[in-house]
Each structure stands twice: as structure tokens, then as C-alpha cells.
Design a protein around this motif. Structure first.
Motif, PDB file in Angstrom:
ATOM      1  N   TYR A  91       0.834  -1.209   0.000  1.00 14.32           N
ATOM      2  CA  TYR A  91       0.000   0.000   0.000  1.00 14.32           C
ATOM      3  C   TYR A  91       0.869   1.260   0.000  1.00 14.32           C
ATOM      4  O   TYR A  91       0.542   2.251  -0.673  1.00 14.32           O
ATOM      5  CB  TYR A  91      -0.936   0.006   1.210  1.00 14.32           C
ATOM      6  CG  TYR A  91      -2.230  -0.737   0.950  1.00 14.32           C
ATOM      7  CD1 TYR A  91      -3.294  -0.116   0.310  1.00 14.32           C
ATOM      8  CD2 TYR A  91      -2.374  -2.062   1.341  1.00 14.32           C
ATOM      9  CE1 TYR A  91      -4.477  -0.795   0.065  1.00 14.32           C
ATOM     10  CE2 TYR A  91      -3.556  -2.757   1.100  1.00 14.32           C
ATOM     11  CZ  TYR A  91      -4.599  -2.117   0.460  1.00 14.32           C
ATOM     12  OH  TYR A  91      -5.771  -2.799   0.208  1.00 14.32           O
ATOM     13  N   SER A 127       0.854   3.778  -3.066  1.00  9.11           N
ATOM     14  CA  SER A 127       0.379   5.134  -2.766  1.00  9.11           C
ATOM     15  C   SER A 127       1.366   6.185  -3.250  1.00  9.11           C
ATOM     16  O   SER A 127       0.975   7.224  -3.794  1.00  9.11           O
ATOM     17  CB  SER A 127       0.153   5.290  -1.261  1.00  9.11           C
ATOM     18  OG  SER A 127      -0.951   4.506  -0.839  1.00  9.11           O
ATOM     19  N   GLY A 151      -3.080   1.946  -4.374  1.00 10.38           N
ATOM     20  CA  GLY A 151      -2.560   3.301  -4.314  1.00 10.38           C
ATOM     21  C   GLY A 151      -3.559   4.367  -3.952  1.00 10.38           C
ATOM     22  O   GLY A 151      -3.226   5.553  -3.911  1.00 10.38           O
ATOM     23  N   GLY A 210      -2.723   7.219  -1.447  1.00  8.99           N
ATOM     24  CA  GLY A 210      -1.901   8.266  -2.046  1.00  8.99           C
ATOM     25  C   GLY A 210      -2.706   9.148  -2.972  1.00  8.99           C
ATOM     26  O   GLY A 210      -2.446  10.353  -3.086  1.00  8.99           O
TER      27      GLY A 210
END
Length: 215
Positions: free
Chosen positions: A118, A122, A156, A159
């Protein structure tokens, strides 16, 4: 993007609030492109008919666009539904998810590589949003919405939330927002399944795929 030191004045002739851009008509009758990122922050969105001043900027391919925009009139009153609001809920979702990942990793529910996945996704997603915004401002080749959504779906999306709020990018187009939150829901659903005993089969499958790829 190059620019002149002199400033011009004009009237915002049209505005697409969903896509975040419009056109300014100057005294000669020419129309200049204006992106939301060139406007100063305020509670009321840009409204057609407002007088503004701006500096002329030039993209790398020589196209003219307005930047460093200033409002010359007091903002018009518009319905509350059209006013820009802080995206508090986005950050609530982000913080709650981060806390859940940390707790799941600390208790051994998920291996540490899940959190690492992750984090890396991100960062990649944030960079993709930043590249796309820069391209939008300079009239260059854009990152496709499918690519942005795809990186988010693969982990992602935290982010992406940070990029959307910090860069003020991809926060207006309703169809994209709906698709984005759909990918978030799907990603979280898959992660929730992994919190059940079925996760062992998923992890075994991932290990098998990785070993096959490295062989």
C-alpha cells in the motif's frame, strides 16, 4: 511554462466546474484558456461574468493560457451546494484505513508486505497525479484516468486521496469521483476478504505466482 511580466484584464466568459477550466474573453475578443489551478483559493467557485486580471503564460508547445489570476470583483453569492468544501470525509477514511492496516499488521493478521504494498502503490499514485496535473497545466500528454484508477485499485488509493486534496486535482469531475470511490470500495472489500481464513489461500496463490515469475 514561460510568461509575460505585464498583466491583462478580461471577463470569465465560460466555466466548466466539473472539469475545472474555462475561457477568459479579453478586450480584443480573443479567448484565453484558464485552469482552476491558476485561480486563488476562495469559498466560491469561479463564475462566468466575473472580471479578472491575469498574466499570460505559455505552454511548452506555445499555447497561451492565463495564470496568476486575481479577482477584480467581490465574489457573487452562489448556492451553498456549489461552494468548495474541505474534503474532511476523505481524510477520515484515510486515517481509519491506516489505523486498521497498522493494527492488522501488529496483530499478525496481515504480513508486513501488505502494508509495504500500500505504501509503495500510494507513492506511485501520488506521483502519477502530480505528473498528470503538471501535464494539464502545460498542455502536455496526460496520464489516462484509467491508469490513475488502476493504480488506486491496486492499493494506491490512499496516495490518490492525498494527491487530490494537496494538489487540488481530480476533485471536480463527478464521473471520475464516482469511479474512484468505486475502486476504493472494491479494494477494501478484497482486503476484508483477506482478513478471513480465505486469506491463507490468497497468500499461497500470491507466493506461487511470485515463485513462478522468478523461476
Amino acid at each position: 511554462m514561460g510568461s509575460r511580466n505585464t498583466r491583462s484584464e478580461g471577463v470569465l466568459a465560460s466555466w466548466n466546474d466539473e472539469r475545472g477550466f474555462g475561457f477568459v474573453t479579453i478586450e480584443s475578443g480573443d479567448k484565453i484558456f484558464a485552469h482552476i489551478s491558476a485561480f486563488p483559493s476562495r469559498d466560491v467557485r469561479p463564475t462566468p461574468g466575473e472580471r479578472i486580471s491575469f498574466a499570460e503564460g505559455y505552454t511548452t508547445d506555445g499555447k497561451v493560457r492565463a495564470h496568476s489570476i486575481r479577482y477584480l470583483d467581490a465574489p457573487q453569492e452562489v448556492p451553498a451546494a456549489r461552494r468548495s468544501r474541505p474534503q474532511t470525509m476523505s481524510y477520515v477514511v484515510l486515517v481509519a484505513f491506516a489505523a486498521a492496516i497498522v493494527l492488522a499488521t501488529a496483530t499478525g493478521m496481515f504480513p508486513s508486505w501488505v502494508a509495504a504494498l500500500y505504501l509503495v502503490a500510494s507513492i506511485a499514485c501520488y506521483v502519477a497525479y502530480a505528473i498528470d496535473k503538471s501535464a494539464a497545466q502545460n498542455g502536455q500528454w496526460r496520464v489516462s484516468e484509467g491508469a490513475l484508477l488502476g493504480i488506486g485499485l491496486l492499493g494506491g488509493w490512499p496516495g490518490a486521496i492525498v494527491a487530490q486534496e494537496r494538489l487540488r486535482h481530480k476533485t471536480l469531475k463527478s464521473s471520475f469521483r464516482q469511479a474512484f470511490w468505486g475502486t476504493v470500495a472494491l479494494n477494501v472489500l478484497v482486503l476484508a476478504v483477506m482478513a478471513t481464513p480465505l486469506r491463507h489461500y490468497v497468500f499461497d496463490l500470491v507466493r506461487l505466482m511470485l515463485s513462478t515469475t522468478s523461476a
